[in-house]
Write an enzyme that holds these catalytic residues in place. Structure first.
Site, PDB file in Angstrom:
ATOM      1  N   TRP A 100       0.837  -1.205   0.000  1.00 57.83           N
ATOM      2  CA  TRP A 100       0.000   0.000   0.000  1.00 57.83           C
ATOM      3  C   TRP A 100       0.869   1.252   0.000  1.00 57.83           C
ATOM      4  O   TRP A 100       0.597   2.207  -0.733  1.00 57.83           O
ATOM      5  CB  TRP A 100      -0.963  -0.003   1.175  1.00 57.83           C
ATOM      6  N   ASP A 170      -1.580   6.596   6.085  1.00 54.68           N
ATOM      7  CA  ASP A 170      -2.620   5.633   5.741  1.00 54.68           C
ATOM      8  C   ASP A 170      -2.819   4.776   6.993  1.00 54.68           C
ATOM      9  O   ASP A 170      -1.939   4.008   7.381  1.00 54.68           O
ATOM     10  CB  ASP A 170      -2.146   4.787   4.549  1.00 54.68           C
ATOM     11  N   LYS A 194     -11.696  -2.275   7.398  1.00 52.00           N
ATOM     12  CA  LYS A 194     -10.794  -3.073   8.216  1.00 52.00           C
ATOM     13  C   LYS A 194     -11.252  -3.009   9.677  1.00 52.00           C
ATOM     14  O   LYS A 194     -11.583  -4.013  10.275  1.00 52.00           O
ATOM     15  CB  LYS A 194      -9.352  -2.572   8.112  1.00 52.00           C
TER      16      LYS A 194
HETATM   17  C1  LIG Z   1      -6.956  -2.293   2.593  1.00 48.42           C
HETATM   18  C2  LIG Z   1      -5.951  -1.251   2.535  1.00 48.42           C
HETATM   19  C3  LIG Z   1      -5.853  -0.372   1.443  1.00 48.42           C
HETATM   20  C4  LIG Z   1      -6.750  -0.493   0.229  1.00 48.42           C
HETATM   21  O1  LIG Z   1      -8.050  -0.107   0.541  1.00 48.42           O
HETATM   22  P1  LIG Z   1      -9.182   0.014  -0.584  1.00 48.42           P
HETATM   23  O2  LIG Z   1     -10.330   0.581   0.194  1.00 48.42           O
HETATM   24  O3  LIG Z   1      -9.428  -1.354  -1.112  1.00 48.42           O
HETATM   25  O4  LIG Z   1      -8.695   0.952  -1.633  1.00 48.42           O
HETATM   26  C5  LIG Z   1      -4.902   0.618   1.490  1.00 48.42           C
HETATM   27  N1  LIG Z   1      -4.084   0.762   2.529  1.00 48.42           N
HETATM   28  C6  LIG Z   1      -4.132  -0.069   3.592  1.00 48.42           C
HETATM   29  C7  LIG Z   1      -3.197   0.129   4.726  1.00 48.42           C
HETATM   30  C8  LIG Z   1      -5.062  -1.097   3.626  1.00 48.42           C
HETATM   31  O5  LIG Z   1      -5.116  -1.925   4.683  1.00 48.42           O
END
Ligand SMILES: *Cc1c(COP(=O)(O)O)cnc(C)c1O
Length: 359
Positions: A100, A170, A194
């Site tokens: 990511w 993030d 999540k």
């Molecule tokens: C799941 C995740 C993403 C991607 O998320 P989407 O909503 O599918 O775009 C990005 N960064 C992290 C840290 C994640 O756990």
């Protein structure tokens, strides 16, 4: 029967929350409608929207000079929105600690100069690299990290000190898992699926001075933080049901004692699993100890066939979604807030049994 769901996302939600959502499905608070049927301009929905934001502010202790925005498009869209909105001089610093973080870095390259400060790719992202401040660009528009690496199971134990350069994180897989000092960040983003609610909404917490007037720019309207901020995330139809569910999760979290209580419980849950992995002859964790995530625990047997057998047997016993990410294989147990401690205890008991049976 409910299973123990170790999915990395979309992930387990608290049973109480699902029960409440089910009870309110046909008639939300005497309105005679489901939230999913309500006009997003109605008073009933307005209250739900406002309450979700207020609860998030309360639970996370978000200072008054930060805006909370609800955006669609997932965390992926933030890989674009962050550079589109924050790049003024056209450069930013990145630490690449996994897939990511790597995507955020490569997307940003489209919009300006992306400076790679450090990476842990050399050892399959199994650690958080030490940062050398002399490599930081003092003139960067922002400094980006992925605070918890969902796929590889590592986390930053403390945010890097970036001085006057706004830190962007993030937090998709660690938001609400422990207290954070929001004032250390310029912008935090997290998709909900999540640790916060269902897929469909991504929360952006942004310091007000970073919201730029892009009215005269070519940046698409729906990709401007300004638009969300000026319209309370109601410029167009927001993901109303997902926001309602996030509100229920936040209420549940508050009742459970908030983020400090979550941290204690999450540390306890993670320790049960890591302690077993450390002592096991068959299973082992894949991450250097000091960088271990509280939320995502990858592990392997070292034998691909045995991994497969384990995942299959676990599923039969009601422990589901234990496969590692499709890019890395092995196993991964995601143990978000909503995973009860009994789920982790029972998983470890099953792993011990499996280890004996297959020794
Ligand atoms: C799941 C995740 C993403 C991607 O998320 P989407 O909503 O599918 O775009 C990005 N960064 C992290 C840290 C994640 O756990």
């Amino acid at each position: 029967m409910r299973v123990y769901n170790f999915s990395a996302g979309p992930a387990v939600l608290p049973q109480e929350v699902l029960e409440q959502a089910a009870a309110e499905m046909l008639d939300q608070g005497g309105s005679g409608q489901s939230v999913t049927e309500m006009s997003h301009r109605s008073g009933e929905y307005g209250a739900i929207h406002g309450e979700c934001e207020a609860l998030l502010r309360e639970v996370m202790g978000i200072p008054g000079n930060y805006k909370v925005l609800f955006v669609q498009g997932g965390a992926h869209m933030q890989f674009e929105m962050v550079p589109l909105n924050l790049m003024r001089k056209g450069k930013a610093d990145f630490v690449v600690t996994g897939q990511w973080a790597g995507k955020a870095y490569s997307e940003a390259k489209k919009y300006g100069e992306a400076n790679l400060v450090a990476s842990s790719k050399d050892k399959t992202f199994s650690y958080i690299p030490a940062l050398e401040p002399e490599k930081f660009d003092k003139d960067a528009d922002y400094f980006h990290i992925c605070q918890n690496n969902t796929i590889f199971g590592t986390k930053f134990s403390a945010p890097p000190e970036t001085g006057d350069v706004p830190l962007v994180a993030d937090m998709s897989s660690c938001i609400l898992s422990e207290p954070v000092d929001v004032s250390k960040y310029g912008l935090i983003y997290a998709c909900a699926q999540k640790n916060m609610g269902p897929a469909g909404v991504t929360t952006v917490i942004i310091r007000e001075d970073l919201i730029r007037d892009l009215s005269d720019s070519k940046v698409p309207t729906m990709l401007r933080y300004q638009i969300y901020s000026e319209n309370d995330s109601l410029y167009n139809t927001p993901p109303t049901y997902a926001i309602y569910m996030c509100g229920l999760v936040l209420k549940w979290l508050k009742k459970k004692g908030g983020l400090a209580a979550m941290k204690t419980l999450n540390e306890k849950k993670a320790a049960i699993l890591y302690d077993y992995l450390d002592g096991s002859e068959m299973f082992g964790g894949t991450v250097e100890k000091e960088y271990r995530s509280l939320m995502n625990v990858p592990f392997v047997t070292g034998n691909g066939e045995l991994d497969k057998k384990f995942i299959k047997r676990a599923k039969e016993e009601g422990f589901v979604n234990l496969s590692g990410h499709r890019s890395v294989g092995g196993m991964r147990a995601s143990i978000y807030n909503a995973m009860p401690i009994e789920g982790v205890e029972k998983l470890v008991a099953f792993m011990k049994h499996f280890e004996q049976e297959n020794a």
